[in-house]
Design a protein around this motif. Structure first.
Motif, PDB file in Angstrom:
ATOM      1  N   TYR A   1      86.345  62.790   5.497  1.00  0.00           N
ATOM      2  CA  TYR A   1      86.783  62.438   6.937  1.00  0.00           C
ATOM      3  C   TYR A   1      86.721  61.001   7.138  1.00  0.00           C
ATOM      4  O   TYR A   1      87.722  60.567   7.542  1.00  0.00           O
TER       5      TYR A   1
ATOM      6  N   THR B   1      89.737  59.819   5.299  1.00  0.00           N
ATOM      7  CA  THR B   1      91.163  60.078   5.838  1.00  0.00           C
ATOM      8  C   THR B   1      91.196  58.980   6.951  1.00  0.00           C
ATOM      9  O   THR B   1      92.446  58.425   7.318  1.00  0.00           O
TER      10      THR B   1
ATOM     11  N   SER C   1      94.288  56.523   7.039  1.00  0.00           N
ATOM     12  CA  SER C   1      95.258  56.716   8.087  1.00  0.00           C
ATOM     13  C   SER C   1      95.514  55.187   8.781  1.00  0.00           C
ATOM     14  O   SER C   1      96.878  54.935   9.073  1.00  0.00           O
TER      15      SER C   1
ATOM     16  N   PRO D   1      92.421  70.684   0.594  1.00  0.00           N
ATOM     17  CA  PRO D   1      93.293  71.095   1.554  1.00  0.00           C
ATOM     18  C   PRO D   1      92.562  71.208   2.870  1.00  0.00           C
ATOM     19  O   PRO D   1      93.053  71.186   4.088  1.00  0.00           O
TER      20      PRO D   1
ATOM     21  N   SER E   1      89.971  69.925   3.987  1.00  0.00           N
ATOM     22  CA  SER E   1      89.785  68.479   4.488  1.00  0.00           C
ATOM     23  C   SER E   1      90.870  68.084   5.616  1.00  0.00           C
ATOM     24  O   SER E   1      90.800  67.593   6.745  1.00  0.00           O
ATOM     25  N   LYS E   2      92.114  68.149   4.834  1.00  0.00           N
ATOM     26  CA  LYS E   2      93.174  67.883   5.481  1.00  0.00           C
ATOM     27  C   LYS E   2      93.659  68.841   6.684  1.00  0.00           C
ATOM     28  O   LYS E   2      93.745  68.236   7.929  1.00  0.00           O
TER      29      LYS E   2
ATOM     30  N   ASP F   1      93.511  67.365  10.383  1.00  0.00           N
ATOM     31  CA  ASP F   1      94.512  67.442  11.360  1.00  0.00           C
ATOM     32  C   ASP F   1      94.379  68.281  12.792  1.00  0.00           C
ATOM     33  O   ASP F   1      94.759  67.863  13.835  1.00  0.00           O
TER      34      ASP F   1
ATOM     35  N   SER G   1      99.087  60.392  12.638  1.00  0.00           N
ATOM     36  CA  SER G   1      99.131  61.550  11.614  1.00  0.00           C
ATOM     37  C   SER G   1      98.021  60.918  10.608  1.00  0.00           C
ATOM     38  O   SER G   1      97.692  59.969  10.431  1.00  0.00           O
TER      39      SER G   1
ATOM     40  N   ASP H   1      96.722  60.687   6.686  1.00  0.00           N
ATOM     41  CA  ASP H   1      97.343  60.811   5.463  1.00  0.00           C
ATOM     42  C   ASP H   1      96.024  60.608   4.423  1.00  0.00           C
ATOM     43  O   ASP H   1      95.324  59.526   4.641  1.00  0.00           O
ATOM     44  N   LEU H   2      96.111  61.241   3.353  1.00  0.00           N
ATOM     45  CA  LEU H   2      95.021  61.135   2.400  1.00  0.00           C
ATOM     46  C   LEU H   2      95.632  60.578   1.003  1.00  0.00           C
ATOM     47  O   LEU H   2      96.488  61.262   0.345  1.00  0.00           O
TER      48      LEU H   2
ATOM     49  N   SER I   1      91.306  60.541  -2.695  1.00  0.00           N
ATOM     50  CA  SER I   1      90.675  61.802  -3.504  1.00  0.00           C
ATOM     51  C   SER I   1      90.031  61.756  -4.668  1.00  0.00           C
ATOM     52  O   SER I   1      89.086  62.477  -4.997  1.00  0.00           O
TER      53      SER I   1
END
Length: 745
Positions: A424, A427, A431, A679, A681-682, A686, A701, A703-704, A709
């Motif tokens: 979190y 990300t 972003s 995935p 997390s994404k 989102d 948006s 983005d990671l 990661s």
């Protein structure tokens, strides 16, 4: 009764194990208390602030001075004009406002209202620049003394950003000051635009805007629920409140599940004693009373410690949040309902799990109690023929994992949760960094942006080769609560570069190109149509989306300038703003607002630095959770398998091999948990972003990056290995001689 001492004796013997569960409960209650108490405090003070100091229902900017009396009579609202101007310094920009009288009245936290030669300063700027009451700041060629610190409830001060496009505040480079109106008029002769706030409900907002536009040339109109400087604050507080319960419940559920497993193990390990006591005539309720002390002690110590810690931490946390949003603390409150909820929530789950663990035991006969049902099955691992194809050590490892599939599942879920929590923060940081790199370095090539106070061909301005005109209009998207700002730019623009998802440049034409976050919100793509309504005139248009540009931020659209003018009713060559790579000499009386790209980039980068601290805190919580879960489950399995460990030692196996056989499956659960967490997390982020921004004019948006990661994986793996190292110490303490003695006994 002797049995009363059982819980304390066992908890002392397995101190680290029970302490870890108590710590999980403490973290859960602390999390709930911290967020619930601090958010309630902030929310309450914000409600008092906006009501008592009369927060606006909207504001607008016109090119001509408005007849306030006419407007108030016609639309039955209260309207107040406020003077404002930006004062540039070598290191910062100070936006100076006149003192509001009725709408958006200032709350002075320290000092007093300004008199002649004095100003009020916003608290973030005051703190960042280490000012004091009496400090001097140069404004308009004169020195003004700081008379105090002031908060204002209208759009620009709750979330102090210089421009609507800014993502985060930057008190080092931007702040506001308040001075008396007569001094402003004396100091600044020219005010190129006229700024008004209004309070009251307008029945027909379209007619209101049309009336403003036709009489005084409307340049900007913002309703309260479309004002990012207000709505960001409310959304962030609401999001934090919404996250409190799920986050706390998850930790409580994990704690309860582990407690359930521990309770079953404790009961199984004492089956003979309990069966003997039971056969001696003790009632079921007596035994139940004794064993329910396990959840009682865990709940009592964990909850009390967590609640106290949460209350202590709530005050500085609320102070940090208030300073972040520039909100004042007007009254002190302690919401007791949340304190009681923090205490009671874990009790429900913990007592239930404890009761269920004991309940099944009472269904057994006394003979079964004396022998122990699980103990009978102990030496027989589940038989799955598929496992038999592997060598002995791997076969045993797989069978142990399969036998304790519930524990492996909870371990994997714990890793997933820790991954999501850590991601979190990563990300959010990624972003912002992506927004800087893509939007303001790759896509936007200009260095200066000027917004003019009128739309015309502007023959008095001589554009250079390094500058380009643009036009823009804001529209409501029909059928949604979203808005879009469409820019008319040159077809071969050197200032704005748009790319698709594959990195190919998109040519600007008469068709509309929209940003990726907006397309995601609307659920549309290339070739779809959207229906728009002009925010000022109410005219409606239906436009076809040519392409979706891979821009990470903004509810924006782009099209060719002359096509823009033709479609929306402007004459050829007209524009309202200029992109430029160099500074332009434009008369101040023509400029509505201006900013440089470097200001924006510096603001975001400095804010990203603050964000790193939040990421660190999240990473720490995630790491502690992962450590506790893995450690408790590992030690539990080792305690249950002491006899097997002793036997394997007698057979000559080394400690490392034994550890791999009994707990080797944990590696698989760890990697599965992390792989699933990425995935998820994404998906979770989102979803949160989409929910948080669905009703406002903002989109970003998430983005990671690969680096984030890998960083998350490295931290979690390190924590996992530490917990494994701690658990492994238990194998060394298992003596085969003791096992043999127990067998003889």
């Amino acid at each position: 009764m002797v049995v009363k001492k059982i819980p304390i004796r066992i908890m002392k013997r397995e101190l680290l194990q029970f302490f870890s569960i108590m710590l999980l409960v403490a973290i859960a209650t602390m999390t709930y208390t911290l967020f619930a108490v601090s958010m309630q405090d902030i929310d309450y003070n914000y409600e008092v602030f906006k009501d008592k100091y009369n927060q606006e229902d909207g504001n607008f900017i016109t090119a001509k001075e408005v007849d306030i009396k006419l407007l108030q009579e016609k639309f039955k609202i209260n309207v107040e004009q406020r003077l404002f101007t930006d004062v540039q310094n070598d290191h910062f920009t100070l936006r100076v406002f006149s003192v509001p009288k009725e709408i958006n009245k200032p709350y002075i936290e320290k000092g007093r209202m300004p008199s002649k030669g004095e100003i009020l300063i916003d608290p973030a700027f005051y703190k960042k620049h280490k000012l004091k009451i009496g400090s001097v700041l140069p404004i308009g060629g004169e020195n003004f003394k700081v008379s105090g610190i002031a908060y204002l409830p209208d759009y620009i001060y709750i979330y102090i950003i210089k421009n609507d496009q800014d993502l985060l505040p930057d008190p080092e480079h931007f702040g506001f000051a308040i001075m008396n109106e007569d001094e402003m008029r004396r100091l600044f002769n020219i005010f190129p635009v006229h700024y008004y706030c209004f309070k009251g409900k307008v029945e027909n907002i379209d007619k209101f805007k049309e009336f403003l536009n036709s009489n005084w040339e409307l340049l900007k109109f913002v309703q309260r629920d479309q004002n990012p400087r207000i709505m960001y604050t409310e959304i962030k507080v609401k999001s934090a409140k919404n996250m409190t319960l799920p986050l706390s419940l998850f930790i409580i559920l994990v704690s309860s599940f582990i407690l359930f497993i521990v309770m079953r193990r404790v009961i199984n390990s004492m089956h003979a004693e309990i069966g003997t006591i039971y056969s001696m005539g003790y009632a079921q309720k007596d035994v139940l009373k004794v064993f329910m002390k396990f959840p009682l002690y865990i709940w009592l110590f964990g909850s009390v410690f967590g609640v106290l810690l949460g209350i202590v931490e709530a005050a500085p946390f609320a102070r940090f949040y208030r300073s972040y949003f520039t909100l004042p603390k007007i009254e002190s409150i302690l919401p007791w309902q949340h304190v009681f909820a923090a205490m009671l929530l874990p009790a429900i789950f913990i007592f239930l799990s404890g009761y269920l663990a004991i309940k099944n035991f009472f269904k057994l006969t006394i003979v079964q109690m004396l022998h122990g049902v699980d103990e009978i099955k102990f030496g027989k691992l589940p038989s799955i023929k598929f496992f038999d194809r592997f060598e002995f050590k791997i076969r045993i490892m797989l069978k142990y994992g399969w036998r304790h599939v519930g524990r492996e599942l909870i371990l994997a879920i714990g890793i997933i949760f820790s991954t999501i929590l850590m991601m979190y923060g990563m990300t959010a940081k990624d972003s912002i960094v992506t927004a800087i790199e893509r939007t303001y370095e790759r896509n936007f090539k200009y260095n200066y942006l000027y917004s003019l106070n009128s739309v015309s061909a502007h023959p008095e301005i001589k554009l250079k080769d390094t500058s380009e005109p643009y036009n823009l209009l804001s529209f409501d998207i029909v059928g949604t609560k979203l808005s879009i700002t469409i820019y008319g730019i040159k077809s071969n623009s050197d200032m704005i570069k748009l790319y698709d998802e594959k990195g190919r440049e998109i040519s600007v034409s008469s068709e509309l190109i929209i940003t990726k976050p907006l397309a995601s919100k609307l659920g549309i793509g290339d070739g779809d149509k959207i229906k728009l309504k002009n925010k000022f005139t109410g005219e409606e248009y239906t436009l076809k989306v040519k392409k979706v540009a891979n821009l990470p931020v903004g509810n924006n659209g782009y099209m060719e300038l002359e096509s823009f003018n033709r479609i929306f009713g402007y004459r050829s060559g007209e524009y309202v703003g200029i992109f430029s790579k160099g500074k332009l000499e434009i008369p101040p009386s023509m400029i509505f607002e201006s900013y440089t790209k470097s200001e924006l980039v510096n603001t975001i980068k400095s804010s990203a630095g603050d964000l790193s601290k939040s990421i660190g805190a999240m990473a720490l919580i995630a790491a502690i959770l992962a450590l506790l879960i893995v450690y408790v489950l590992s030690t539990l399995t080792l305690n249950e398998n002491k006899k097997n460990i002793g036997i394997l030692k007698m057979l000559g196996y080394r400690e490392g091999s034994i550890f791999k056989m009994i707990l080797g499956f944990n590696y698989i659960s760890f990697f599965v948990g992390f792989a699933a967490g990425i995935p998820l997390s994404k998906f979770t982020m989102d979803g949160l972003m989409s929910t948080a921004t669905k009703d406002i004019d903002f989109a970003m948006s998430l983005d990671l990056s690969v680096n984030s990661s890998l960083s998350t994986f490295a931290i979690l793996l390190l924590v996992f290995l530490i917990s494994r190292f701690l658990a492994r110490q238990k194998i060394a303490k298992v003596m085969p001689v003791e096992i043999l003695r127990q067998q003889v006994d």
